[in-house]
Design an enzyme around this catalytic site. Structure first.
Site, short mmCIF file in Angstrom:
data_model
loop_
_atom_site.label_atom_id
_atom_site.label_comp_id
_atom_site.label_asym_id
_atom_site.label_seq_id
_atom_site.Cartn_x
_atom_site.Cartn_y
_atom_site.Cartn_z
N TRP A 296 -10.88 -2.38 -20.21
CA TRP A 296 -11.53 -2.56 -19.55
C TRP A 296 -12.68 -2.96 -21.01
CZ3 TRP A 296 -16.82 -0.95 -20.05
CH2 TRP A 296 -17.63 -1.94 -19.36
N HIS A 297 -13.02 -1.29 -22.11
CA HIS A 297 -13.32 -1.71 -23.18
C HIS A 297 -13.51 -2.68 -24.53
CE1 HIS A 297 -13.70 2.08 -20.73
NE2 HIS A 297 -15.17 1.92 -21.15
N GLY A 298 -11.93 -2.87 -24.33
CA GLY A 298 -11.91 -3.63 -25.93
C GLY A 298 -10.60 -4.18 -25.49
#
Length: 482
Positions: free
Chosen positions: A325-327
């Site tokens: 989700w962060h990248g």
């Protein structure tokens, strides 16, 4: 529009005055004005991407109405999946298209073939990961019968785009934030003062701590081959405080700003670096995201109800998905997997819910055991953050190899030692304040109130002076890129 910008310093007072002096007596006018201000706030960055948030709003509003009327289970599930695919489709395209394409090309190359597809020059819309999850919570909760759909599209649109927390959270549930748009809001002096106090603490953490720690973290990570293990370890510690103070600082400003307008947002950070194990750390770090994954992914997968292997599987899924989700980078996936590995011994031995209360609940200082546990948990976090910050997995492994070499016991060598010592002293100052306020919602929430008026004003003045002294070039918040 950045919180730490002149634009926002002008924007906020204007919005505040119009909201309370012109629209106060009319709830619908308040909501409409909040919506207008939120679109101006978001469109300030790039007005073209307003179309995405408006489209997402219309889709989920319409599906919410449909789910409220539809009783056929098959059709209800179909409409839910339309919402999920639409929202995650946009998120996947803008955030992960090139990542999957590059890895597909690498896979073809590995097997001796070539796949000639050009990557796209895609600009990632600010905040898309946050408002996507926020709108998804609305349709999922209606589907589960936890929430009645709203017919007021202005209130719903204001909920989706609420400017204080739009671009970097907290990720508010529809069951918590949406009803507040239907409640009459009157100016509350004490609530506003509390909000201003939290905003001040958030700016201190962002401008004084995070932005200055970033200078040294960047120096070490961008030139890691030139430094010893002790220097790189110090660089990782600087980044550990940078990311905490940057993101929790944003959350403090967002929550405090919301209070100025009569809204209450959930606490997003509960002093995670005072955690005694990694399970407690994840109950205290980015709480709105952790609980979102728990409620909408971990529990539907079976949670901890199944056997040992199901628990292990679900733990790895939730941590890896959280990392992704962060990248769109393998470093985030490894970071998530590493935290899952940290978590597993606690899960297997059923000690993952050992530390539910506040550390040193009834004393000023922690016990020796608590101190050792906190130090060890902090060290695990520092190691994991190396993967989060590194350019790629190879860079992270190289960075850690240098740390865990004989040069770890050398004296750190880098430029601006005096300045670094100054920042370290300020970090210690911040930690002392947060330790004293660890039972509260944020560091100085009640700490200042325990003092007399002169001391309280002196604390505020010191923070304002420090912010002014260290105020430099506007720097984006780290989580804007997620």
């Amino acid at each position: 529009m950045l919180f730490n910008s002149i634009d926002f310093a002008i924007f906020l007072p204007i919005v505040f005055c119009i909201y309370w002096f012109i629209t106060q007596k009319n709830l619908k006018a308040q909501n409409l004005f909040i919506l207008f201000a939120s679109y101006v706030f978001y469109g300030w960055w790039d007005w073209r991407f307003l179309s995405l948030i408006i489209f997402s709003t219309i889709v989920d509003y319409s599906i919410g109405i449909t789910l409220g009327r539809e009783e056929n289970p098959i059709k209800r599930k179909m409409f839910l999946w339309i919402s999920i695919f639409t929202n995650l489709g946009f998120l996947g395209f803008f955030k992960y298209f090139n990542f999957f394409l590059e890895n597909l090309q690498s896979a073809y190359t590995f097997f001796g073939s070539e796949l000639n597809i050009s990557s796209l020059h895609i600009i990632l819309p600010v905040g898309i990961s946050f408002y996507t999850f926020q709108t998804l919570s609305y349709t999922i909760d209606i589907y589960k019968g936890k929430l009645e759909p709203t017919k007021d599209i202005i209130a719903f649109s204001a909920f989706v785009s609420f400017f204080p927390q739009l671009v970097a959270g907290p990720i508010e549930r529809a069951t918590s934030l949406l009803p507040q748009f239907f409640q009459k809001r009157q100016f509350d002096y004490n609530q506003a003062v509390n909000g201003m106090r939290q905003i001040l603490w958030g700016f201190f953490k962002k401008i004084v701590i995070a932005d200055n720690c970033a200078m040294f973290a960047n120096q070490f990570f961008n030139n890691s081959s030139e430094f010893s293990g002790s220097s790189l370890f110090l660089g990782a510690v600087f980044f550990t405080f940078q990311i905490y103070c940057d993101f929790s600082g944003y959350s403090d400003i967002a929550i405090g700003t919301s209070r100025l307008f009569g809204f209450d947002l959930k606490q997003n950070f509960a002093f995670p670096y005072f955690s005694r194990d990694i399970a407690e750390f994840w109950r205290r770090w980015h709480i709105s995201l952790s609980t979102w994954f728990r409620d909408y992914l971990y529990i539907p997968l079976g949670g901890s109800r199944g056997g040992k292997w199901m628990k292990i599987r679900n733990t790895f899924i939730i941590f890896i998905v959280s990392g992704f989700w962060h990248g769109a980078n393998w470093t985030f996936i490894v970071w998530g997997a590493l935290n899952a590995i940290y978590f597993l011994p606690l899960l297997i031995t059923k000690r993952n819910r050992t530390h539910l209360g506040t550390v040193a609940e009834n004393s000023v200082l922690p016990s020796f055991k608590e101190f050792i546990n906190m130090a060890f948990t902090f060290l695990l976090s520092v190691i994991a953050w190396v993967f989060f910050r590194a350019k790629n997995v190879e860079h992270a492994i190289s960075y850690l190899k240098t740390i865990f070499s004989n040069s770890l016991f050398s004296i750190p060598e880098f430029e601006n030692k005096r300045y670094a010592l100054e920042i370290i002293v300020l970090v210690i100052f911040m930690l002392i304040i947060e330790w004293l306020g660890r039972r509260d919602q944020y560091g100085i929430e009640k700490l200042a109130l325990r003092c007399n008026r002169k001391v309280r004003l002196s604390i505020y003045l010191v923070l304002v002076c420090l912010i002014y002294l260290y105020l430099g070039k506007e720097q984006e918040f780290i989580y804007f890129q997620f």
